[in-house]
Write a protein that holds these residues in place. Structure first.
Motif, PDB file in Angstrom:
ATOM      1  N   SER A  25       0.834  -1.201   0.000  1.00 48.06           N
ATOM      2  CA  SER A  25       0.000   0.000   0.000  1.00 48.06           C
ATOM      3  C   SER A  25       0.868   1.249   0.000  1.00 48.06           C
ATOM      4  N   THR A  26       0.291   2.321  -0.509  1.00 44.87           N
ATOM      5  CA  THR A  26       0.985   3.598  -0.539  1.00 44.87           C
ATOM      6  C   THR A  26      -0.018   4.730  -0.661  1.00 44.87           C
ATOM      7  N   SER A  27       0.443   5.917  -0.352  1.00 45.03           N
ATOM      8  CA  SER A  27      -0.294   7.157  -0.582  1.00 45.03           C
ATOM      9  C   SER A  27       0.573   8.015  -1.491  1.00 45.03           C
ATOM     10  N   LEU A  28      -0.018   8.515  -2.559  1.00 40.39           N
ATOM     11  CA  LEU A  28       0.706   9.340  -3.522  1.00 40.39           C
ATOM     12  C   LEU A  28       0.037  10.695  -3.654  1.00 40.39           C
ATOM     13  N   THR A  29       0.816  11.725  -3.846  1.00 38.88           N
ATOM     14  CA  THR A  29       0.292  13.032  -4.217  1.00 38.88           C
ATOM     15  C   THR A  29       0.877  13.366  -5.576  1.00 38.88           C
ATOM     16  N   ILE A  30       0.001  13.672  -6.525  1.00 41.94           N
ATOM     17  CA  ILE A  30       0.409  13.903  -7.905  1.00 41.94           C
ATOM     18  C   ILE A  30       0.021  15.312  -8.323  1.00 41.94           C
ATOM     19  N   ASP A  31       0.956  16.019  -8.924  1.00 44.56           N
ATOM     20  CA  ASP A  31       0.707  17.356  -9.452  1.00 44.56           C
ATOM     21  C   ASP A  31       0.204  17.213 -10.884  1.00 44.56           C
ATOM     22  N   ARG A  32      -1.093  17.363 -11.059  1.00 46.81           N
ATOM     23  CA  ARG A  32      -1.726  17.145 -12.366  1.00 46.81           C
ATOM     24  C   ARG A  32      -1.230  18.112 -13.429  1.00 46.81           C
ATOM     25  N   SER A  33      -0.784  19.308 -13.017  1.00 48.50           N
ATOM     26  CA  SER A  33      -0.356  20.304 -13.995  1.00 48.50           C
ATOM     27  C   SER A  33       0.883  19.846 -14.778  1.00 48.50           C
ATOM     28  N   LYS A  34       1.679  18.946 -14.209  1.00 44.30           N
ATOM     29  CA  LYS A  34       2.844  18.415 -14.922  1.00 44.30           C
ATOM     30  C   LYS A  34       2.442  17.512 -16.085  1.00 44.30           C
ATOM     31  N   TYR A  35       1.202  17.042 -16.064  1.00 39.63           N
ATOM     32  CA  TYR A  35       0.727  16.071 -17.056  1.00 39.63           C
ATOM     33  C   TYR A  35      -0.294  16.692 -18.013  1.00 39.63           C
ATOM     34  N   ASN A  36      -0.207  18.009 -18.158  1.00 39.50           N
ATOM     35  CA  ASN A  36      -1.102  18.722 -19.070  1.00 39.50           C
ATOM     36  C   ASN A  36      -2.576  18.564 -18.694  1.00 39.50           C
ATOM     37  N   VAL A  37      -2.849  18.510 -17.405  1.00 39.92           N
ATOM     38  CA  VAL A  37      -4.219  18.490 -16.895  1.00 39.92           C
ATOM     39  C   VAL A  37      -4.383  19.830 -16.173  1.00 39.92           C
ATOM     40  N   ARG A  38      -4.808  20.859 -16.930  1.00 44.16           N
ATOM     41  CA  ARG A  38      -4.753  22.235 -16.448  1.00 44.16           C
ATOM     42  C   ARG A  38      -6.101  22.868 -16.125  1.00 44.16           C
ATOM     43  N   TYR A  39      -7.177  22.212 -16.408  1.00 43.61           N
ATOM     44  CA  TYR A  39      -8.494  22.818 -16.218  1.00 43.61           C
ATOM     45  C   TYR A  39      -8.663  23.322 -14.781  1.00 43.61           C
ATOM     46  N   GLY A  40      -9.043  24.576 -14.637  1.00 44.01           N
ATOM     47  CA  GLY A  40      -9.320  25.157 -13.327  1.00 44.01           C
ATOM     48  C   GLY A  40      -8.097  25.351 -12.449  1.00 44.01           C
ATOM     49  N   SER A  41      -6.902  25.260 -13.008  1.00 43.14           N
ATOM     50  CA  SER A  41      -5.662  25.365 -12.235  1.00 43.14           C
ATOM     51  C   SER A  41      -5.265  26.826 -12.041  1.00 43.14           C
ATOM     52  N   GLY A  42      -5.097  27.238 -10.798  1.00 38.60           N
ATOM     53  CA  GLY A  42      -4.626  28.580 -10.499  1.00 38.60           C
ATOM     54  C   GLY A  42      -3.201  28.824 -10.954  1.00 38.60           C
ATOM     55  N   SER A  43      -2.481  27.754 -11.288  1.00 38.08           N
ATOM     56  CA  SER A  43      -1.118  27.894 -11.808  1.00 38.08           C
ATOM     57  C   SER A  43      -1.103  28.390 -13.250  1.00 38.08           C
ATOM     58  N   PHE A  44      -2.213  28.245 -13.945  1.00 35.27           N
ATOM     59  CA  PHE A  44      -2.271  28.607 -15.359  1.00 35.27           C
ATOM     60  C   PHE A  44      -3.310  29.672 -15.681  1.00 35.27           C
ATOM     61  N   PHE A  45      -4.314  29.816 -14.818  1.00 35.75           N
ATOM     62  CA  PHE A  45      -5.401  30.744 -15.101  1.00 35.75           C
ATOM     63  C   PHE A  45      -5.585  31.708 -13.930  1.00 35.75           C
ATOM     64  N   ASP A  46      -5.777  32.990 -14.256  1.00 36.63           N
ATOM     65  CA  ASP A  46      -5.991  34.015 -13.242  1.00 36.63           C
ATOM     66  C   ASP A  46      -7.482  34.178 -12.947  1.00 36.63           C
ATOM     67  N   ASN A  47      -7.768  34.754 -11.807  1.00 33.34           N
ATOM     68  CA  ASN A  47      -9.123  35.164 -11.424  1.00 33.34           C
ATOM     69  C   ASN A  47     -10.141  34.030 -11.408  1.00 33.34           C
ATOM     70  N   LEU A  48      -9.726  32.828 -11.009  1.00 31.14           N
ATOM     71  CA  LEU A  48     -10.659  31.705 -10.923  1.00 31.14           C
ATOM     72  C   LEU A  48     -11.494  31.757  -9.645  1.00 31.14           C
ATOM     73  N   GLY A  49     -10.980  32.413  -8.635  1.00 29.34           N
ATOM     74  CA  GLY A  49     -11.703  32.545  -7.367  1.00 29.34           C
ATOM     75  C   GLY A  49     -12.122  31.204  -6.803  1.00 29.34           C
ATOM     76  N   ASP A  50     -13.414  31.079  -6.493  1.00 29.57           N
ATOM     77  CA  ASP A  50     -13.953  29.841  -5.910  1.00 29.57           C
ATOM     78  C   ASP A  50     -13.951  28.663  -6.884  1.00 29.57           C
ATOM     79  N   ASN A  51     -13.667  28.917  -8.147  1.00 34.10           N
ATOM     80  CA  ASN A  51     -13.644  27.845  -9.150  1.00 34.10           C
ATOM     81  C   ASN A  51     -12.276  27.183  -9.275  1.00 34.10           C
ATOM     82  N   THR A  52     -11.312  27.627  -8.473  1.00 37.16           N
ATOM     83  CA  THR A  52      -9.963  27.063  -8.542  1.00 37.16           C
ATOM     84  C   THR A  52      -9.956  25.613  -8.064  1.00 37.16           C
TER      85      THR A  52
END
Length: 189
Positions: free
Chosen positions: A149-176
């Protein structure tokens, strides 16, 4: 006669040495194993599951050496919602906004390096491929005779999964939607 005995001894030694250091594949029981995901956003989180398509560990003399796992991205399931909301989120996660399962039906994790940290814990370095993007990840793996067993944390932005990401889009507010998502992996073999 002495030559035959010496040849027999030499052949036996070679065979025993080969058997003693043979790497074996320890197949994961994909039906008994589970992968649970959690994605977080500013206003809450969602959870679900994803199925393994295949998986195995490479083991030599009871020691973990490596392994390879394929996730079935078409099996993304949302477990914290029901009805139309569940179907809508599952559809969105499977779309090109997120994991694009039509063009990328699987993701893959290949263990590249393992070091024993204690009797039941290994430090693991692996290459994770999502949407044809491959990046190294590290994690601790708890190892038992018939499970891991393991627990993993994955940064989706490294894999071109950018939807709703505050790292790529400004002014998302509560939609981040946060870039990191968590996986809880329980494997049976």
């Amino acid at each position: 006669m002495k030559k035959n005995i010496l040849k027999g001894v030499a052949a036996s030694a070679i065979i025993l040495t080969t058997l003693a250091f043979t790497t074996m594949k320890k197949e994961v029981n994909i039906k008994e194993s589970s992968v649970t995901w959690t994605g977080k956003k500013v206003t809450g989180s969602h959870t679900g599951t994803i199925k393994l398509k295949s998986g195995h560990f490479n083991v030599e003399d009871g020691k973990l050496l490596g392994g390879e796992f394929v996730m079935d991205m078409t099996s993304i399931n949302v477990t914290d919602l029901t009805g139309d909301n569940k179907l809508k989120l599952e559809g969105h996660l499977k779309s090109d906004d997120f994991f694009g399962i039509e063009n990328h039906p699987t993701s893959k994790l290949v263990i590249t390096n393992v070091s024993k940290k204690s009797n039941s814990t290994y430090g693991v370095v692996a290459n994770l491929t999502i949407k044809e993007e491959t990046h190294p990840i590290t994690f601790d793996l708890k190892w038992n005779e018939n499970s891991a067993s393991t627990s993993l944390t994955i940064d989706r932005s490294k894999y071109n999964v950018r939807y709703g990401s505050g790292s790529f889009f400004d002014n998302l507010g509560d939609n981040t939607i946060y870039d990191n998502f968590d996986l809880e992996v329980n494997l049976k073999f």
